[in-house]
Design an enzyme around this catalytic site. Structure first.
Site, PDB file in Angstrom:
ATOM      1  N   ASP A 533       0.856  -1.186   0.000  1.00 21.72           N
ATOM      2  CA  ASP A 533       0.000   0.000   0.000  1.00 21.72           C
ATOM      3  C   ASP A 533       0.897   1.243   0.000  1.00 21.72           C
ATOM      4  O   ASP A 533       2.115   1.134   0.144  1.00 21.72           O
ATOM      5  CB  ASP A 533      -0.858  -0.056   1.272  1.00 21.72           C
ATOM      6  CG  ASP A 533      -2.080   0.845   1.195  1.00 21.72           C
ATOM      7  OD1 ASP A 533      -2.427   1.300   0.102  1.00 21.72           O
ATOM      8  OD2 ASP A 533      -2.687   1.093   2.256  1.00 21.72           O
ATOM      9  N   GLU A 536       2.729   5.137  -3.794  1.00 26.57           N
ATOM     10  CA  GLU A 536       2.730   6.168  -4.870  1.00 26.57           C
ATOM     11  C   GLU A 536       4.048   6.925  -4.938  1.00 26.57           C
ATOM     12  O   GLU A 536       4.420   7.295  -6.052  1.00 26.57           O
ATOM     13  CB  GLU A 536       1.560   7.129  -4.633  1.00 26.57           C
ATOM     14  CG  GLU A 536       0.192   6.503  -4.820  1.00 26.57           C
ATOM     15  CD  GLU A 536      -0.233   5.590  -3.681  1.00 26.57           C
ATOM     16  OE1 GLU A 536       0.325   5.772  -2.573  1.00 26.57           O
ATOM     17  OE2 GLU A 536      -1.066   4.706  -3.879  1.00 26.57           O
ATOM     18  N   ASP A 609      -9.209   4.131  -1.890  1.00 26.19           N
ATOM     19  CA  ASP A 609     -10.131   4.447  -0.787  1.00 26.19           C
ATOM     20  C   ASP A 609     -11.421   5.083  -1.303  1.00 26.19           C
ATOM     21  O   ASP A 609     -11.631   6.289  -1.190  1.00 26.19           O
ATOM     22  CB  ASP A 609      -9.437   5.382   0.203  1.00 26.19           C
ATOM     23  CG  ASP A 609      -8.230   4.710   0.845  1.00 26.19           C
ATOM     24  OD1 ASP A 609      -8.104   3.465   0.716  1.00 26.19           O
ATOM     25  OD2 ASP A 609      -7.418   5.405   1.466  1.00 26.19           O
TER      26      ASP A 609
END
Ligand SMILES: *[C@@H]1O[C@H](CO)[C@@H](O)[C@H](O)[C@H]1NC(C)=O
Ligand SMILES: *[C@@H]1O[C@H](CO)[C@@H](O)[C@H](O)[C@H]1NC(C)=O
Ligand SMILES: *[C@@H]1O[C@H](CO)[C@@H](O)[C@H](O)[C@H]1NC(C)=O
Ligand SMILES: *[C@@H]1O[C@H](CO)[C@@H](O)[C@H](O)[C@H]1NC(C)=O
Length: 949
Positions: A533, A536, A609
């Site tokens: 996760d 980025e 999300d």
């Protein structure tokens, strides 16, 4: 320390407003390079004369004798003396064109390594002898054929530079580059040199007097008080790519936008099925991988992943363009006429590395694109089952409770997930031993019930000197550096003060892989898989919640040059780590939030999300379709919505939708109430259980679909335009989809209180309702919608006539215990009484299939005057999959036969059957199809057979 930080985090989350903080993220106007280069288009519109200053100064040169690789010297006549560019064109083996532009002999080297991480191989060039070159004064014409023998021409006009790809048969211009004269590559310059003061022409594009309002931000800029030092100054480029004969463009995920990309010039979008209130877009589509808190359901804003691949489509032909830059990008879309599309691409840095993917069929486009970025990994079969996640299950007992919760209601699930709170102070790899005293014991207990565990490993490392992973990374000097290029960059993330692994440093690769090995990570087992996760990367105190662009990676490369491919490297190396830690040749399973073109090679992705609102449920399908046509087929969305406490009706509709996305995981935020299926009231719980069972019954379809993708590159979720490429009525439809070539058509119900849905049918074939067997005639509804009853228990699912669906109808607790279960074949006849289908099986977890350990069968149902035959034959011989020998067919259903057979035989042995009349096939009326039910044929799936009636 940790307590304080947790306090801050909780405060942060409680204080958060309802929707995305628009102000946290840049608009084009707030980004100096986007502002500068997007304004070229306005300036062009405003000026009476607008001519590209770019021209070829030295003609075509062939590199070497053998290969179709050519270069030209390119000049911008307005640029200062000494500034020059190289244009290179490669004709690739399949007939793709690779076009590159770089500054030659510039002050710095532009970043040119994106391709080395993203392409599966160095693309193979066509033989020079297969390309016929004709040169006139001002144009070079390259004639060649695609792999499907389509004659093509690439015309390179010298002054001004203009490159056109043409269909040599029809003369149609497919792609027109710099036809709008917007092409521009900013040259590197000295900060103190005089040309920086030459404001009247600092973009070096037009010699008309021009007061440029965008003179700031060349050498530094800041956003929300976060500075960017821009040591190399301006280095952006823009290129206009037009599709004069293509009305529709698709792709460039990830955006929560309709699939058929609406224009970005403020003009009205076409009819958009999933958006109730379509609003015109005025911002370009942005590609910059970001952690966007509570994103909007309809917006061109950047999200977690980037795939700079755009499809252009018309009823006559399909093609695509792929601009391989890892830097931040913005893309404008306009429709000069109803039948054409023009686009402008703006990238902050990097070379122009543009692939023209010529088609001309949609199948050609997918296989041509797959030759560049690859196909999906063959997934672990369990990962196609249902996943249950939550931020967070807090203890081992909590985890085991989830397993028994599912067992208590007899509902299947394959994987229970652990979000960040499993770890000791968010030091990933280290379990919080107060809550998880014996992780291996817990994972084993879960595995003993046929389930797997996944936990999260994020790329930010807590700067805690008791954290071995951080210490090792620091010692090995594989952490991202500050702009000074020397000291370790520090930022804030879940772990508090953190540093980030630099995956571009080759020294990090073996080390990262070693972290997962069982002798090193003792609290791990082969039944534990990984979720990457925040890659980025997300940095809470960074500009736009990511890392400053001037931080420094391996080789002195700035973050700005490689931002969009940071995430894919984590998925890549983590996937390799999970493969290499196994003694047996076991496949990995990795879920990554950040992605780029090619991420399909390394596992699954999801849409981040999302919110527990109806508009987010509606946007999930177009988003997953966009990823699928971008090559990333193993994709899904948080079922139920990550944020909020939605009503049970909503949850049911979400499960009904998510069950038809390739990656099927329920997830929820830490502030939400528990909402696992076993805590739902009736009738919701039973409806969800049936949906989960339906998903599991169709696992053979999903698994076969993945196999097909690995062979053809065709998407698994297919929008209307892919399946019916010449039916223009379907080009804007993105709220229904097909599952691969299986013949299944799904129309999720995504509106509150809905009692009916409209389904669009195309083509000539009949469609059979999966549950009621009601027939809808494609020929009758062609281009029109038909309304279906859809109360909460109903799920609009259809089989296109001509398909054979393999399924496993025994309700089980997980995919891993189903591998020897018998199969049912459901045969839905086309208008001529024929059907085809495919089934692929292997052990579901090793690479033995690469050595022939699989079953790959073609089923053919053929009607003739006397009766019909159903045959099963091998597509590719593969006979060493031993468990396959125990699998047999327990039932065959045939839908749509005109009359019952007198007798049915297999190998001379008569088979028992039953028959239910239908009226439809005989009277051409839309009614219930006839149903022939062949009981217990007990034919081994591994063997050829012929059933005759
Ligand atoms: C183009 O002209 C319009 C109308 O006069 C003006 O508002 C706009 O600022 C101009 N744009 C540029 C880039 O000069
Ligand atoms: C990048 O550019 C440099 C300088 O022109 C060149 O030497 C190098 O081979 C290029 N690398 C790639 C991967 O194209
Ligand atoms: C990623 O994966 C490919 C294989 O698909 C491999 O060739 C490449 O070297 C890998 N490493 C990085 C750092 O991207
Ligand atoms: C300013 O730009 C012009 C072209 O428009 C060029 O001829 C001149 O050399 C430039 N001046 C400087 C100081 O670089």
């Amino acid at each position: 320390m940790r307590v304080t930080f947790l306090g801050i985090l909780i405060a942060l989350f409680l204080g958060i407003a309802e929707c995305v903080k628009q102000n946290d993220f840049k608009k084009c106007q707030q980004s100096s390079f986007c502002r500068r280069l997007r304004s070229l288009s306005d300036r062009k519109t405003n000026s009476s004369v607008w001519e590209s200053p770019y021209a070829i100064t030295r003609g075509l040169e062939q590199l070497g004798d053998e290969a179709a690789s050519y270069t030209w010297k390119l000049n911008n006549r307005l640029a200062p003396e000494g500034i020059a560019f190289d244009l290179a064109v490669d004709v690739l083996k399949d007939g793709l064109i690779r076009l590159r532009v770089d500054e030659s002999g510039g002050l710095y080297q532009r970043y040119n390594q994106t391709a080395s991480y993203i392409l599966v191989d160095q693309p193979e060039l066509m033989q020079a002898s297969s390309v016929k070159i004709t040169s006139y004064d001002d144009v070079d014409n390259l004639a060649f054929q695609t792999s499907t023998n389509q004659p093509m021409e690439l015309k390179v006009y010298h002054n001004p530079l203009n490159v056109q790809l043409k269909n040599a048969q029809s003369g149609e211009i497919l792609v027109d580059i710099n036809g709008e004269s917007l092409l521009h590559m900013e040259h590197f310059r000295h900060k103190d040199a005089e040309d920086t003061d030459n404001n009247s022409a600092f973009t070096w594009h037009s010699e008309q007097p021009f007061e440029d309002p965008n003179t700031d931000g060349l050498w530094e800029e800041s956003f929300n008080n976060k500075p960017d030092s821009k040591p190399k100054g301006p280095e952006a480029f823009t290129i206009d790519i037009n599709f004069p004969s293509h009305s529709h463009v698709y792709g460039i995920p990830e955006h929560a936008s309709p699939l058929a990309l609406p224009p970005t010039d403020g003009s009205s979008p076409r009819r958009v099925p999933y958006v109730d209130d379509p609003k015109p877009y005025t911002e370009p589509y942005r590609l910059y991988n970001l952690d966007v808190f509570e994103y909007e359901a309809n917006s061109p804003m950047a999200l977690y992943g980037s795939v700079p691949l755009m499809h252009a489509h018309s009823p006559r032909s399909s093609l695509a363009v792929f601009l391989l830059s890892a830097a931040e990008m913005w893309i404008d879309v306009k429709h000069p006429t109803k039948e054409s599309t023009s686009t402008q691409w703006i990238s902050e840095s990097g070379i122009i590395d543009l692939f023209l993917i010529p088609g001309p069929t949609i199948e050609d486009v997918f296989s041509q694109y797959a030759s560049l970025t690859g196909v999906s990994q063959m997934p672990q079969e369990f990962s196609l089952g249902h996943h249950q996640c939550r931020w967070n299950y807090f203890t081992s007992k909590d985890m085991l409770g989830v397993v028994s919760g599912y067992d208590s209601i007899d509902a299947p699930v394959d994987v229970i997930w652990l979000d960040i709170e499993y770890s000791d102070g968010h030091k990933y790899f280290m379990w919080d031993k107060k809550k998880f005293p014996d992780p291996v014991d817990m994972i084993n207990k879960i595995a003993s019930k046929g389930r797997k565990t996944v936990n999260i490993v994020d790329p930010h490392l807590s700067r805690d000197d008791e954290f071995y992973v951080f210490n090792e990374a620091s010692d090995k000097e594989v952490l991202v550096k500050k702009p000074d290029g020397q000291s370790e960059y520090e930022g804030w993330c879940w772990a508090g003060s953190s540093s980030w692994v630099d995956m571009f440093n080759p020294a990090s690769w073996d080390w990262w892989i070693s972290l997962f090995k069982f002798d090193k990570w003792k609290d791990s087992t082969p039944d534990l898989f990984t979720w990457v996760d925040m890659n980025e990367p997300a940095v809470f105190n960074g500009p736009e919640i990511t890392m400053p662009k001037d931080t420094v990676f391996y080789g002195g490369v700035e973050h700005r040059d490689l931002h969009n491919i940071n995430g894919i490297l984590f998925a890549n190396l983590t996937s390799q780590a999970l493969e290499q830690r196994q003694e047996k040749n076991s496949r990995s399973f990795v879920l990554s939030r950040s992605f780029f073109a090619g991420s399909q090679r390394f596992g699954a992705v999801w849409t981040g999300d999302n919110l527990g609102t109806w508009d987010h449920l509606r946007s999930a399908t177009p988003m997953n379709l966009a990823n699928n046509i971008g090559g990333i087929v193993f994709t899904g969305a948080d079922v139920g919505g990550f944020f909020g406490n939605p009503q049970p009706e909503y949850l049911v509709r979400w499960y009904q939708t998510g069950a038809f996305h390739p990656f099927f995981r329920a997830h929820a935020h830490i502030d939400t109430k528990r909402r696992e299926p076993y805590v739902l009231d009736e009738p919701y719980q039973s409806i969800v259980r049936e949906v989960l069972r339906l998903r599991y019954s169709l696992l053979p379809v999903w698994y076969t679909s993945f196999r097909e993708n690995t062979q053809t590159g065709l998407p698994i979720l297919r929008p209307q335009f892919v399946v019916h490429p010449s039916d223009a009525g379907g080009f804007d439809i993105d709220d229904q989809f097909y599952i691969s070539d299986s013949g299944l058509l799904v129309k999720p119900v995504v509106h509150e209180g809905a009692q009916s849905v409209d389904v669009y049918f195309a083509g000539e074939e009949p469609y059979y309702d999966y549950f009621t067997h009601e027939i809808s005639l494609g020929s009758k509804h062609k281009g029109r919608r038909k309304s279906f009853f859809a109360d909460l228990e109903s799920l609009p699912l259809f089989i296109r006539g001509g398909s054979i669906i393999p399924s496993r109808q025994r309700a089980r607790r997980s995919a891993s215990v189903m591998s020897k279960d018998p199969l049912t074949l459901t045969i839905a006849l086309d208008k001529n009484g024929n059907a085809n289908g495919r089934l692929y099986l292997d052990d579901g977890h090793t690479f033995d299939y690469q050595d022939g350990a699989f079953i790959d069968r073609q089923f053919t149902f053929k009607s003739d005057r006397r009766g019909w035959t159903l045959t099963s034959s091998e597509i590719v011989p593969g006979d060493s999959y031993e468990d396959g020998n125990e699998v047999f067919i327990e039932r065959i259903e045939v839908l749509g036969l005109k009359a019952p057979p007198k007798e049915i035989k297999v190998d001379g042995r008569p088979l028992e059957f039953s028959w239910e009349d239908g009226t439809a096939a005989s009277s051409n009326k839309e009614d219930t199809a006839s149903l022939l039910n062949i009981k217990k044929p007990l034919t081994k799936i591994a063997h050829d057979f012929k059933i005759i009636a």
